[in-house]
Write a protein that holds these residues in place. Structure first.
Motif, mmCIF file in Angstrom:
data_model
loop_
_atom_site.group_PDB
_atom_site.id
_atom_site.type_symbol
_atom_site.label_atom_id
_atom_site.label_comp_id
_atom_site.label_asym_id
_atom_site.label_seq_id
_atom_site.Cartn_x
_atom_site.Cartn_y
_atom_site.Cartn_z
ATOM 1 N N VAL A 1 -5.167 15.338 -6.275
ATOM 2 C CA VAL A 1 -5.712 13.979 -6.203
ATOM 3 C C VAL A 1 -4.794 12.930 -6.831
ATOM 4 C CG1 VAL A 1 -8.123 14.736 -6.162
ATOM 5 C CG2 VAL A 1 -7.009 14.289 -8.362
ATOM 6 N N GLY A 2 -3.620 13.330 -7.317
ATOM 7 C CA GLY A 2 -2.793 12.406 -8.084
ATOM 8 C C GLY A 2 -1.413 12.138 -7.542
ATOM 9 N N GLY A 3 -1.166 12.384 -6.259
ATOM 10 C CA GLY A 3 0.132 12.078 -5.682
ATOM 11 C C GLY A 3 1.177 13.149 -5.943
ATOM 12 N N ALA A 4 2.444 12.760 -5.793
ATOM 13 C CA ALA A 4 3.585 13.653 -6.011
ATOM 14 C C ALA A 4 4.471 13.068 -7.098
ATOM 15 C CB ALA A 4 4.378 13.831 -4.716
ATOM 16 N N TYR A 5 5.264 13.945 -7.718
ATOM 17 C CA TYR A 5 6.151 13.540 -8.802
ATOM 18 C C TYR A 5 7.517 14.208 -8.625
ATOM 19 C CZ TYR A 5 1.977 12.226 -11.597
ATOM 20 O OH TYR A 5 0.819 11.666 -12.070
ATOM 21 N N LEU B 1 0.458 3.229 -3.577
ATOM 22 C CA LEU B 1 -0.709 3.414 -2.735
ATOM 23 C C LEU B 1 -1.892 2.650 -3.305
ATOM 24 C CD1 LEU B 1 -0.402 7.221 -1.987
ATOM 25 C CD2 LEU B 1 0.448 5.303 -0.654
ATOM 26 N N ASP B 2 -2.589 1.906 -2.438
ATOM 27 C CA ASP B 2 -3.669 1.058 -2.905
ATOM 28 C C ASP B 2 -5.023 1.635 -2.509
ATOM 29 O OD1 ASP B 2 -3.914 0.560 -0.190
ATOM 30 O OD2 ASP B 2 -2.944 -1.401 -0.290
ATOM 31 N N SER B 3 -6.073 0.876 -2.753
ATOM 32 C CA SER B 3 -7.418 1.360 -2.489
ATOM 33 C C SER B 3 -7.665 1.615 -1.011
ATOM 34 C CB SER B 3 -8.449 0.364 -3.024
ATOM 35 O OG SER B 3 -8.250 -0.921 -2.446
ATOM 36 N N ALA B 4 -6.891 0.997 -0.138
ATOM 37 C CA ALA B 4 -7.021 1.258 1.295
ATOM 38 C C ALA B 4 -6.430 2.603 1.682
ATOM 39 C CB ALA B 4 -6.347 0.146 2.102
ATOM 40 N N HIS B 5 -5.621 3.172 0.787
ATOM 41 C CA HIS B 5 -4.995 4.461 1.067
ATOM 42 C C HIS B 5 -5.309 5.461 -0.042
ATOM 43 C CE1 HIS B 5 -2.546 1.549 3.355
ATOM 44 N NE2 HIS B 5 -2.461 2.522 4.236
ATOM 45 N N VAL B 6 -6.510 5.352 -0.601
ATOM 46 C CA VAL B 6 -6.848 6.182 -1.741
ATOM 47 C C VAL B 6 -6.782 7.670 -1.412
ATOM 48 C CG1 VAL B 6 -9.304 5.954 -1.200
ATOM 49 C CG2 VAL B 6 -8.609 6.636 -3.463
ATOM 50 N N ALA B 7 -7.128 8.044 -0.180
ATOM 51 C CA ALA B 7 -7.097 9.454 0.180
ATOM 52 C C ALA B 7 -5.685 10.016 0.164
ATOM 53 C CB ALA B 7 -7.722 9.660 1.562
ATOM 54 N N SER B 8 -4.678 9.144 0.223
ATOM 55 C CA SER B 8 -3.293 9.592 0.280
ATOM 56 C C SER B 8 -2.797 10.149 -1.043
ATOM 57 C CB SER B 8 -2.385 8.433 0.709
ATOM 58 O OG SER B 8 -2.786 7.930 1.962
ATOM 59 N N TYR B 9 -3.540 9.962 -2.126
ATOM 60 C CA TYR B 9 -3.073 10.453 -3.418
ATOM 61 C C TYR B 9 -3.112 11.975 -3.510
ATOM 62 C CZ TYR B 9 -2.186 6.097 -5.805
ATOM 63 O OH TYR B 9 -1.622 4.915 -6.203
ATOM 64 N N GLY B 10 -3.836 12.621 -2.629
ATOM 65 C CA GLY B 10 -3.772 14.072 -2.562
ATOM 66 C C GLY B 10 -2.675 14.485 -1.601
#
Length: 755
Positions: free
Chosen positions: A57-61, A77-86
């Motif tokens: 749920v927290g993106g890539a590093y 990534l903003d609230s419109a792309h919140v699902a992208s954090y996974g």
């Protein structure tokens, strides 16, 4: 309609200063470290041997080797792309150290009845600094980075080592897909089955197999759950089942072409129906399978790694308990790698559990470091660990979680306590309510907290935090613990969160929202989840009575806190007038003036506000009271994923009798108050849009909401799944943003004095 991929092609940074109408703020992460499932890792085989990790749920590093810290790659990534954090999977270009790909949810497609989330494979040519889509989004592929098997399965995305412009992606429900350079993605057919999730668990080309006439790597392996291992000898055009473990999870190829596969279940060895699965370690060499599972081990496996220089050295790990086996003869014999001080590894934050749950929960990837193969990395449900010498007896492991901030935050609170009464000790920088670890007292925003605010068995979370505005050393929280019936967790503190005691009476319910009177810390109102009655106490939680409407009927429950994961701030105290509370339920605002005993419906927001919106079924509703003026409050609405249009900020100056739309903001999800230049006019902070801006950002108003200055740069920080906004009434120009996967950010301006 799908949004343009240009929204993703942006520069990422961990801290910045932006001049936006004169508002210069620097943004950093509150130092918590780890606390999220790092589900996978890939390391580039060429110098500088970049290490990349993916999370649920927290993106890539990317790991900064020189600074020994992680660099987040998706903070734009903003609230419109919140699902992208996974992130489902990562892949590197073996010929180009600067290029990598990420498979992740990409965007929402709105319909009249619902919202559809679909995935994309993004590409970066600058080590993850900027990203662009590759076109898979057009196929509307399902991706579930937080689904079952998220950490036990391997990399579904891979580039052909012979011609890296050829990509393979194995979906969780939609089969295998192939892309050749600029050509569109196409679904691989050639006899592949289409089983249920988790479907394709890994894709792995064999560089030892030669090339096709088109120059592609000839042999490609794919693990398909419940179906075994499939192999193509023509670069993915046709496939056949070659047997092997029926439930494959991860795989690795040795230098001499031997394929090693682990199998089993999800976390804890569970199958898709909750059954316990026994896995194996198996080797495929010269057309034959051999079960090389360490003798006597009947368990579920996950990580597998082959030494980058010696084809006979193999590592295989169970998917729990930091249990690793090593072999020097390609799996013929094994020994269990000894681990020193399993419960407390090096660099371990003080609040991590000491019983081994930290490094042992959710073992996922394991990898040799090509920069020095004695060094081995492993990811798990708390973060990343590494040992400098896998051959040592015992091995010494250290946490590598500096700047890896993946905590899911429910609420941030900053009690305006300068020093604890009777002491010279400074008040905490902030308090937080979080998932998994319940919450923290952050004595310093720049140092990890010492302890969680309560104990628990496995994982638990606080859903709401409150404090007494006029006696801010007093605070309380409510939450729940993982287990049958979601057992209640509560706490009341009289020392600024240093110590907590549970409510004497926890019978009213579980989790939900808690609010403490501005003047009397013994007077609290509690709105539990699942429709339980809202109750109040005048004795600090020793006893509770139900709140009622003036006619005697129960106060209606709030749909906004129906479940234990929903944490909208629908209950709030007036921060000046003692015994006054506000409650939002399904579009109606209620007020109590007698400590929570009797409530009156003040207004129906969905119909009575000129310029308002039909917000009855918006989940994240926040009531935020002015800390200086009695009866003054804001009401903000963060849109759900199926609500494409944002909402306006509402303001009341008369205890909620009437509201007006704040004209200076065209959109507002969250609002907060912080110290101003003069005592009777605090600064107002908002997350939304103003001044014609077209991207969400954090704004500050010094004149009570009439004018706004942008203080964050959406080209660098979009804040993704923001869930809380809070500012400091002790320090000017200091504001916090709590997120659902990237921990807590803080921004400070010139007036803060922070360097």
């Amino acid at each position: 309609m799908a949004r343009s991929g240009a929204l993703f092609s942006v520069m990422i940074a961990t801290a910045f200063a932006s001049s936006a109408g004169g508002g210069e703020f620097v943004w950093k992460s509150v130092n918590i470290q780890g606390m999220g499932y790092v589900t996978g890792m890939v390391i580039h085989p060429r110098s500088p041997y970049d290490i990349y990790i993916r999370t649920d749920v927290g993106g890539a590093y990317r790991f900064d080797r020189a600074a020994a810290r992680w660099i987040p790659l998706m903070d734009r990534l903003d609230s419109a792309h919140v699902a992208s954090y996974g992130v489902v999977s990562l892949a590197v270009d073996p010929a180009d150290p600067a290029t990598l790909w990420a498979a992740q949810n990409y965007d929402f497609a709105y319909t009249a009845a619902d919202v559809e989330v679909y995935g994309e494979v993004m590409v970066s040519h600058d080590h993850g600094a900027t990203w662009a889509p590759t076109g898979l989004g057009k196929a509307k592929i399902y991706m579930g980075p937080n689904d079952d098997f998220r950490g036990t399965t391997g990399e579904r995305l891979v580039a052909d080592p012979a011609r890296p412009a050829r990509l393979y992606f194995g979906a969780q429900k939609d089969g295998l897909w192939i892309k050749d350079g600029a050509r569109p993605w196409r679904k691989a057919e050639g006899g592949l089955p289409s089983p249920a999730a988790p479907d394709v668990t890994f894709v792995l080309p064999d560089p030892n197999s030669g090339r096709t006439g088109s120059g592609f790597t000839r042999r490609v392996y794919a693990g398909i759950y419940a179906s075994g291992i499939w192999m193509s000898e023509d670069a993915g055009d046709s496939w056949r089942n070659i047997g092997g473990p029926v439930n494959p999870l991860r795989a690795a190829l040795s230098l001499d072409g031997a394929l090693f596969v682990t199998s089993g279940g999800d976390e804890g060895g569970r199958g898709s129906k909750g059954e316990r699965l026994i896995g194996s370690v198996e080797r495929y060499r010269e057309g034959a399978w051999q079960n090389v599972t360490p003798p006597g081990v009947r368990d579920s496996w996950s990580g597998i790694a082959c030494h980058p220089r010696n084809p006979r050295i193999i590592l295989a790990a169970l998917n729990h308990d930091l249990t690793i086996f090593a072999s020097k003869d390609a799996g013929e014999t094994w020994w269990r790698v000894p681990v020193a001080d399993r419960g407390s590894l090096g660099n371990q934050p003080a609040y991590y559990p000491r019983d081994g749950r930290g490094p042992g929960w959710g073992n996922a990837a394991i990898a040799f470091d090509p920069a020095d193969p004695r060094r081995v990395w492993q990811t798990n449900g708390f973060g990343v660990i590494a040992t400098e010498n896998i051959a040592a007896e015992p091995t010494a492991w250290q946490w590598r979680v500096s700047n890896l901030e993946e905590l899911v935050v429910q609420s941030v609170r900053v009690p305006p306590l300068v020093t604890l009464p009777g002491t010279g000790e400074q008040g905490a920088d902030l308090l937080s309510a979080v998932a998994d670890m319940v919450g923290f007292r952050h004595a310093s925003r720049d140092h990890p907290p010492e302890a969680t605010i309560t104990t628990f068995r496995t994982v638990a979370q606080a859903t709401s935090l409150t404090y007494c505005a006029r006696q801010p050393q007093f605070a309380a929280f409510v939450g729940w613990e993982n287990g049958a019936g979601a057992p209640v967790k509560t706490g009341w503190s009289d020392d600024n969160g240093k110590t907590w005691r549970p409510f004497a009476d926890t019978s009213p319910g579980t989790a939900g929202q808690i609010a403490m009177s501005a003047t009397d810390p013994m007077n609290m109102v509690w709105a539990p989840i699942r429709g339980k009655p809202t109750v109040y106490t005048t004795d600090g939680g020793k006893s509770w009575q139900p709140g009622r409407l003036a006619a005697g009927e129960p106060l209606p429950p709030s749909w906004q806190i129906s479940g234990e994961w929903w944490s909208g701030q629908v209950l709030a105290p007036d921060r000046v007038a003692g015994g006054r509370f506000y409650f939002y339920a399904d579009g109606d605002l209620y007020r109590s003036s007698d400590g929570g005993a009797v409530w009156k419906r003040q207004i129906t927001i969905r119909t009575d506000i000129p310029g308002g919106a039909p917000v009855a079924h918006t989940v994240k509703v926040s009531i935020v009271a002015d800390p200086v003026h009695a009866g003054a409050l804001y009401l903000s609405f963060a849109r759900n994923s199926n609500q494409p249009k944002p909402f306006r900020l509402l303001h009341s100056a008369d205890y909620g009798n009437t509201f007006s739309v704040v004209d200076g903001l065209t959109a507002c999800s969250y609002v907060a108050f912080g110290k101003g230049r003069v005592e009777n006019q605090p600064f107002v902070y908002a997350f939304g849009r103003a001044n014609g801006d077209r991207a969400d950002a954090v704004y500050k108003s010094e004149d009570g909401g009439r004018t706004w200055v942008r203080i964050s740069d959406p080209a660098r920080h979009g804040f993704g799944n923001i869930g809380s906004l809070e500012a400091d009434m002790r320090t000017r120009d200091l504001v916090y943003v709590g997120t659902g996967g990237r921990g807590i950010f803080y921004g400070h301006g010139r007036g803060s004095g922070i360097r």
